[in-house]
Design a protein around this motif. Structure first.
Motif, PDB file in Angstrom:
ATOM      1  N   LYS A 191       0.853  -1.197   0.000  1.00  0.00           N
ATOM      2  CA  LYS A 191       0.000   0.000   0.000  1.00  0.00           C
ATOM      3  C   LYS A 191       0.881   1.236   0.000  1.00  0.00           C
ATOM      4  O   LYS A 191       1.830   1.345   0.775  1.00  0.00           O
ATOM      5  CB  LYS A 191      -0.932   0.001   1.219  1.00  0.00           C
ATOM      6  CG  LYS A 191      -2.038  -1.011   1.079  1.00  0.00           C
ATOM      7  CD  LYS A 191      -3.010  -0.978   2.233  1.00  0.00           C
ATOM      8  CE  LYS A 191      -4.087  -2.027   1.985  1.00  0.00           C
ATOM      9  NZ  LYS A 191      -4.836  -2.344   3.182  1.00  0.00           N
ATOM     10  N   GLY A 192       0.580   2.145  -0.918  1.00  0.00           N
ATOM     11  CA  GLY A 192       1.376   3.368  -1.041  1.00  0.00           C
ATOM     12  C   GLY A 192       2.551   3.238  -1.993  1.00  0.00           C
ATOM     13  O   GLY A 192       3.229   4.215  -2.274  1.00  0.00           O
TER      14      GLY A 192
ATOM     15  N   LEU B 187       5.508  -0.086  -9.977  1.00  0.00           N
ATOM     16  CA  LEU B 187       6.312  -1.073  -9.266  1.00  0.00           C
ATOM     17  C   LEU B 187       5.437  -2.227  -8.783  1.00  0.00           C
ATOM     18  O   LEU B 187       5.845  -3.390  -8.848  1.00  0.00           O
ATOM     19  CB  LEU B 187       7.067  -0.432  -8.101  1.00  0.00           C
ATOM     20  CG  LEU B 187       8.034  -1.339  -7.342  1.00  0.00           C
ATOM     21  CD1 LEU B 187       9.019  -2.044  -8.276  1.00  0.00           C
ATOM     22  CD2 LEU B 187       8.770  -0.542  -6.276  1.00  0.00           C
ATOM     23  N   VAL B 188       4.240  -1.922  -8.346  1.00  0.00           N
ATOM     24  CA  VAL B 188       3.298  -2.981  -7.952  1.00  0.00           C
ATOM     25  C   VAL B 188       3.049  -3.916  -9.141  1.00  0.00           C
ATOM     26  O   VAL B 188       3.045  -5.143  -8.990  1.00  0.00           O
ATOM     27  CB  VAL B 188       1.976  -2.396  -7.418  1.00  0.00           C
ATOM     28  CG1 VAL B 188       0.929  -3.487  -7.211  1.00  0.00           C
ATOM     29  CG2 VAL B 188       2.213  -1.626  -6.113  1.00  0.00           C
ATOM     30  N   ALA B 189       2.895  -3.356 -10.329  1.00  0.00           N
ATOM     31  CA  ALA B 189       2.668  -4.170 -11.525  1.00  0.00           C
ATOM     32  C   ALA B 189       3.868  -5.071 -11.804  1.00  0.00           C
ATOM     33  O   ALA B 189       3.700  -6.242 -12.186  1.00  0.00           O
ATOM     34  CB  ALA B 189       2.371  -3.275 -12.730  1.00  0.00           C
TER      35      ALA B 189
ATOM     36  N   THR C 117       8.401  -7.750   2.205  1.00  0.00           N
ATOM     37  CA  THR C 117       8.668  -7.460   3.614  1.00  0.00           C
ATOM     38  C   THR C 117       8.430  -5.995   3.949  1.00  0.00           C
ATOM     39  O   THR C 117       8.064  -5.668   5.066  1.00  0.00           O
ATOM     40  CB  THR C 117      10.104  -7.843   4.015  1.00  0.00           C
ATOM     41  OG1 THR C 117      11.032  -7.127   3.195  1.00  0.00           O
ATOM     42  CG2 THR C 117      10.321  -9.341   3.875  1.00  0.00           C
ATOM     43  N   GLU C 118       8.638  -5.127   2.941  1.00  0.00           N
ATOM     44  CA  GLU C 118       8.431  -3.702   3.210  1.00  0.00           C
ATOM     45  C   GLU C 118       8.279  -2.936   1.905  1.00  0.00           C
ATOM     46  O   GLU C 118       8.928  -3.246   0.917  1.00  0.00           O
ATOM     47  CB  GLU C 118       9.618  -3.139   4.000  1.00  0.00           C
ATOM     48  CG  GLU C 118       9.296  -1.892   4.746  1.00  0.00           C
ATOM     49  CD  GLU C 118      10.234  -1.642   5.912  1.00  0.00           C
ATOM     50  OE1 GLU C 118       9.837  -0.867   6.797  1.00  0.00           O
ATOM     51  OE2 GLU C 118      11.351  -2.178   5.946  1.00  0.00           O
ATOM     52  N   GLY C 119       7.405  -1.949   1.937  1.00  0.00           N
ATOM     53  CA  GLY C 119       7.202  -1.051   0.800  1.00  0.00           C
ATOM     54  C   GLY C 119       7.426   0.379   1.271  1.00  0.00           C
ATOM     55  O   GLY C 119       8.543   0.764   1.593  1.00  0.00           O
ATOM     56  N   LEU C 120       6.336   1.140   1.316  1.00  0.00           N
ATOM     57  CA  LEU C 120       6.404   2.532   1.747  1.00  0.00           C
ATOM     58  C   LEU C 120       6.824   2.613   3.210  1.00  0.00           C
ATOM     59  O   LEU C 120       6.304   1.889   4.057  1.00  0.00           O
ATOM     60  CB  LEU C 120       5.030   3.184   1.566  1.00  0.00           C
ATOM     61  CG  LEU C 120       4.915   4.662   1.910  1.00  0.00           C
ATOM     62  CD1 LEU C 120       5.774   5.514   0.982  1.00  0.00           C
ATOM     63  CD2 LEU C 120       3.455   5.097   1.842  1.00  0.00           C
ATOM     64  N   ARG C 121       7.773   3.500   3.501  1.00  0.00           N
ATOM     65  CA  ARG C 121       8.250   3.719   4.870  1.00  0.00           C
ATOM     66  C   ARG C 121       7.998   5.143   5.307  1.00  0.00           C
ATOM     67  O   ARG C 121       8.062   6.067   4.497  1.00  0.00           O
ATOM     68  CB  ARG C 121       9.765   3.495   4.968  1.00  0.00           C
ATOM     69  CG  ARG C 121      10.207   2.108   4.850  1.00  0.00           C
ATOM     70  CD  ARG C 121      11.713   2.026   5.076  1.00  0.00           C
ATOM     71  NE  ARG C 121      12.172   0.697   4.730  1.00  0.00           N
ATOM     72  CZ  ARG C 121      13.372   0.429   4.255  1.00  0.00           C
ATOM     73  NH1 ARG C 121      14.257   1.399   4.070  1.00  0.00           N
ATOM     74  NH2 ARG C 121      13.714  -0.811   3.963  1.00  0.00           N
TER      75      ARG C 121
ATOM     76  N   GLY D 187       7.587   5.584  -1.891  1.00  0.00           N
ATOM     77  CA  GLY D 187       6.822   4.491  -2.487  1.00  0.00           C
ATOM     78  C   GLY D 187       7.415   3.980  -3.787  1.00  0.00           C
ATOM     79  O   GLY D 187       6.729   3.356  -4.585  1.00  0.00           O
ATOM     80  N   HIS D 188       8.708   4.224  -3.976  1.00  0.00           N
ATOM     81  CA  HIS D 188       9.383   3.796  -5.203  1.00  0.00           C
ATOM     82  C   HIS D 188      10.260   2.561  -4.995  1.00  0.00           C
ATOM     83  O   HIS D 188      11.103   2.252  -5.837  1.00  0.00           O
ATOM     84  CB  HIS D 188      10.236   4.943  -5.757  1.00  0.00           C
ATOM     85  CG  HIS D 188       9.428   6.050  -6.339  1.00  0.00           C
ATOM     86  ND1 HIS D 188       8.989   7.117  -5.593  1.00  0.00           N
ATOM     87  CD2 HIS D 188       8.955   6.248  -7.592  1.00  0.00           C
ATOM     88  CE1 HIS D 188       8.290   7.934  -6.377  1.00  0.00           C
ATOM     89  NE2 HIS D 188       8.251   7.422  -7.589  1.00  0.00           N
TER      90      HIS D 188
END
Length: 127
Positions: free
Chosen positions: A14-15, A20-22, A38-42, A66-67
């Protein structure tokens, strides 16, 4: 075998930038090794914690915008950090990125402080 992302992995994206999600979504379809996000947006606070702990060296992480995403190999129901797994997963990410015309950078290709679990959108195309 075809894998799919768990709801937990989806929640952790999320975020994250939709391009990148694609890439992640396509990579999970073609990888030979299952993985989890394990981790995306911080948050800046989380990034500061990671720098303090030595897990990151920058306050200018692509995770803050979110990149970027971090993954972990998922083998027989267990997270595995064995280096030989990550180039194989990276090959799926690179193929997915090429198919989707979305330039990415794999942390495992960095000349210093190689980061096998890290994938980010290329700053040249996604400033």
């Amino acid at each position: 075998m075809t894998y799919r992302l768990s709801q937990r992995s989806r929640d952790r994206m999320k975020g994250v930038h939709p391009d990148l999600v694609a890439v992640v979504e396509r990579a999970i379809q073609i990888t030979g090794i299952d993985f989890t996000i394990t981790e995306g947006l911080r948050t800046p606070a989380r990034q500061k914690e990671l720098v303090k702990a030595g897990a990151s060296r920058t306050q200018n992480s692509r995770h803050l915008t979110g990149h970027a995403v971090d993954i972990a190999a998922w083998v027989d129901g267990t997270v595995r950090w064995d280096w030989p797994l990550y180039p194989k997963i990276a090959a799926a990410f690179k193929q997915a990125a090429k198919e989707l015309n979305t330039p990415i950078i794999w942390g495992g290709d960095w000349p210093r402080l190689r980061d096998g679990p890290h994938f980010e959108l290329d700053r040249k195309a996604y400033p």
